[in-house]
Write a protein that holds these residues in place. Structure first.
Motif, short mmCIF file in Angstrom:
data_model
loop_
_atom_site.label_atom_id
_atom_site.label_comp_id
_atom_site.label_asym_id
_atom_site.label_seq_id
_atom_site.Cartn_x
_atom_site.Cartn_y
_atom_site.Cartn_z
N GLY A 10 0.78 -1.22 0.00
CA GLY A 10 0.00 0.00 0.00
C GLY A 10 0.81 1.28 0.00
O GLY A 10 0.31 2.33 -0.36
N ASN A 11 2.05 1.22 0.42
CA ASN A 11 2.90 2.40 0.44
C ASN A 11 4.03 2.18 -0.57
O ASN A 11 4.88 1.30 -0.36
CB ASN A 11 3.47 2.60 1.85
N PRO A 12 4.07 2.94 -1.66
CA PRO A 12 5.07 2.70 -2.71
C PRO A 12 6.52 2.69 -2.21
O PRO A 12 7.33 1.87 -2.64
CB PRO A 12 4.84 3.82 -3.72
N GLN A 13 6.87 3.57 -1.29
CA GLN A 13 8.24 3.60 -0.79
C GLN A 13 8.55 2.31 0.00
O GLN A 13 9.61 1.72 -0.18
CB GLN A 13 8.47 4.82 0.10
N ASP A 14 7.61 1.88 0.82
CA ASP A 14 7.80 0.63 1.56
C ASP A 14 7.81 -0.57 0.61
O ASP A 14 8.56 -1.53 0.81
CB ASP A 14 6.71 0.45 2.61
N GLU A 15 6.98 -0.53 -0.42
CA GLU A 15 6.97 -1.62 -1.39
C GLU A 15 8.30 -1.71 -2.13
O GLU A 15 8.80 -2.81 -2.38
CB GLU A 15 5.80 -1.45 -2.38
N CYS A 16 8.91 -0.55 -2.46
CA CYS A 16 10.23 -0.56 -3.10
C CYS A 16 11.26 -1.19 -2.18
O CYS A 16 12.11 -1.97 -2.62
CB CYS A 16 10.65 0.86 -3.48
N ARG A 17 11.21 -0.87 -0.89
CA ARG A 17 12.13 -1.49 0.07
C ARG A 17 11.93 -3.00 0.11
O ARG A 17 12.90 -3.76 0.16
CB ARG A 17 11.93 -0.89 1.46
N ALA A 18 10.68 -3.42 0.13
CA ALA A 18 10.37 -4.86 0.18
C ALA A 18 10.83 -5.56 -1.10
O ALA A 18 11.38 -6.67 -1.04
CB ALA A 18 8.88 -5.08 0.41
N ILE A 19 10.64 -4.93 -2.23
CA ILE A 19 11.10 -5.50 -3.50
C ILE A 19 12.61 -5.62 -3.49
O ILE A 19 13.17 -6.66 -3.85
CB ILE A 19 10.61 -4.66 -4.71
N PHE A 20 13.30 -4.58 -3.05
CA PHE A 20 14.76 -4.58 -3.00
C PHE A 20 15.27 -5.73 -2.13
O PHE A 20 16.11 -6.52 -2.55
CB PHE A 20 15.26 -3.23 -2.46
N ALA A 21 14.73 -5.87 -0.94
CA ALA A 21 15.14 -6.96 -0.04
C ALA A 21 14.77 -8.32 -0.64
O ALA A 21 15.54 -9.28 -0.55
CB ALA A 21 14.50 -6.78 1.33
N SER A 22 13.61 -8.38 -1.27
CA SER A 22 13.14 -9.65 -1.84
C SER A 22 14.04 -10.14 -2.97
O SER A 22 14.18 -11.35 -3.16
CB SER A 22 11.71 -9.50 -2.36
N LEU A 23 14.66 -9.22 -3.71
CA LEU A 23 15.57 -9.64 -4.77
C LEU A 23 16.70 -10.49 -4.20
O LEU A 23 17.08 -11.51 -4.76
CB LEU A 23 16.14 -8.43 -5.52
N PHE A 24 17.23 -10.09 -3.05
CA PHE A 24 18.32 -10.83 -2.42
C PHE A 24 17.82 -12.14 -1.81
O PHE A 24 18.47 -13.18 -1.93
CB PHE A 24 19.00 -9.98 -1.34
N VAL A 25 16.65 -12.09 -1.19
CA VAL A 25 16.08 -13.30 -0.59
C VAL A 25 15.77 -14.32 -1.68
O VAL A 25 16.09 -15.51 -1.55
CB VAL A 25 14.81 -12.96 0.23
N LEU A 26 15.15 -13.87 -2.77
CA LEU A 26 14.84 -14.78 -3.89
C LEU A 26 16.11 -15.37 -4.49
O LEU A 26 16.15 -16.56 -4.81
CB LEU A 26 14.03 -14.06 -4.96
N GLN A 27 17.15 -14.54 -4.64
CA GLN A 27 18.41 -15.04 -5.19
C GLN A 27 18.96 -16.15 -4.30
O GLN A 27 19.38 -17.19 -4.80
CB GLN A 27 19.42 -13.90 -5.33
N ASN A 28 18.95 -15.93 -2.99
CA ASN A 28 19.46 -16.95 -2.06
C ASN A 28 18.64 -18.23 -2.13
O ASN A 28 19.19 -19.34 -2.15
CB ASN A 28 19.48 -16.42 -0.63
N ARG A 29 17.33 -18.08 -2.15
CA ARG A 29 16.46 -19.26 -2.18
C ARG A 29 16.59 -20.02 -3.50
O ARG A 29 16.63 -21.26 -3.52
CB ARG A 29 15.02 -18.85 -1.91
N LEU A 30 16.67 -19.29 -4.62
CA LEU A 30 16.85 -19.94 -5.92
C LEU A 30 18.20 -20.66 -5.98
O LEU A 30 18.29 -21.77 -6.51
CB LEU A 30 16.73 -18.93 -7.05
N GLN A 31 19.23 -20.02 -5.45
CA GLN A 31 20.55 -20.66 -5.46
C GLN A 31 20.53 -21.93 -4.63
O GLN A 31 21.04 -22.97 -5.05
CB GLN A 31 21.62 -19.69 -4.95
N SER A 32 19.93 -21.86 -3.46
CA SER A 32 19.88 -23.03 -2.58
C SER A 32 19.11 -24.18 -3.23
O SER A 32 19.57 -25.33 -3.26
CB SER A 32 19.25 -22.65 -1.25
N ALA A 33 17.94 -23.88 -3.76
CA ALA A 33 17.13 -24.92 -4.41
C ALA A 33 17.82 -25.42 -5.68
O ALA A 33 17.85 -26.62 -5.95
CB ALA A 33 15.73 -24.39 -4.74
N GLY A 34 18.38 -24.50 -6.45
CA GLY A 34 19.04 -24.87 -7.70
C GLY A 34 20.22 -25.79 -7.49
O GLY A 34 20.46 -26.69 -8.29
N GLU A 35 20.94 -25.58 -6.40
CA GLU A 35 22.09 -26.44 -6.15
C GLU A 35 21.69 -27.83 -5.68
O GLU A 35 22.51 -28.74 -5.70
CB GLU A 35 23.06 -25.74 -5.19
#
Length: 159
Positions: A10-35
């Motif tokens: 609901g708050n674009p600035q907070d959503e940008c922060r969440a997207i930014f953090a999620s990029l790193f979380v998704l990368q870690n999770r994809l790497q872990s599952a992919g390996e």
């Protein structure tokens, strides 16, 4: 994940922060599952092989690093490990450069893993329709342009 929506939605600035953090979380999770899916290689090694296969010549550490978004030194380290395992060759190129080439072992590995890769992509994008995939692709291209602006900003700060 619902917590993210409740906390940042609901708050674009907070959503940008969440997207930014999620990029790193998704990368870690994809790497872990992919390996766990990749039988013989780390995800970074797999990425190097995949990028090498599509990189237009000359396939140098610098050119591949530019596509992968990492330094030539990181590519060199990954390539050395893959060369020692028989997946690629590192050959002298023009000047002081070297050229990377995939071996038959890399080609065979790619064919062996093809079904797993297709299943992985199907599972990853199962909740998306074609329009959403098009929209996500366009959004990721915008993120790349944003990263280029951040890189330029970082470069100015380090001068």
């Amino acid at each position: 994940m619902n917590n993210l929506l409740e906390t940042f939605g609901g708050n674009p600035q907070d959503e940008c922060r969440a997207i930014f953090a999620s990029l790193f979380v998704l990368q870690n999770r994809l790497q872990s599952a992919g390996e766990k899916i990749e039988e013989e290689l780390t995800m970074k090694q797999w990425l190097l092989l995949a990028i090498t296969s599509i990189c237009p010549p000359p396939r140098t550490f610098t050119n591949i690093g530019a596509i992968m978004g990492c330094s030539r030194q990181n590519v060199k380290k990954l390539a050395a490990a893959l060369e020692s395992r028989g997946y690629l060759t590192i050959e002298d190129g023009a000047g002081n450069s070297v050229q990377l080439s995939l071996t038959d072992k890399a080609e065979q590995y790619g064919q062996t893993m093809q079904t797993r890769h297709a299943t992985t992509l199907q599972l990853l994008f199962e909740d998306f329709d074609e329009q959403q995939i098009d929209d996500l692709f366009a959004s990721i291209m915008k993120l790349y342009r944003g990263v280029e602006r951040v890189e330029a900003y970082a470069s100015r700060l380090s001068q």
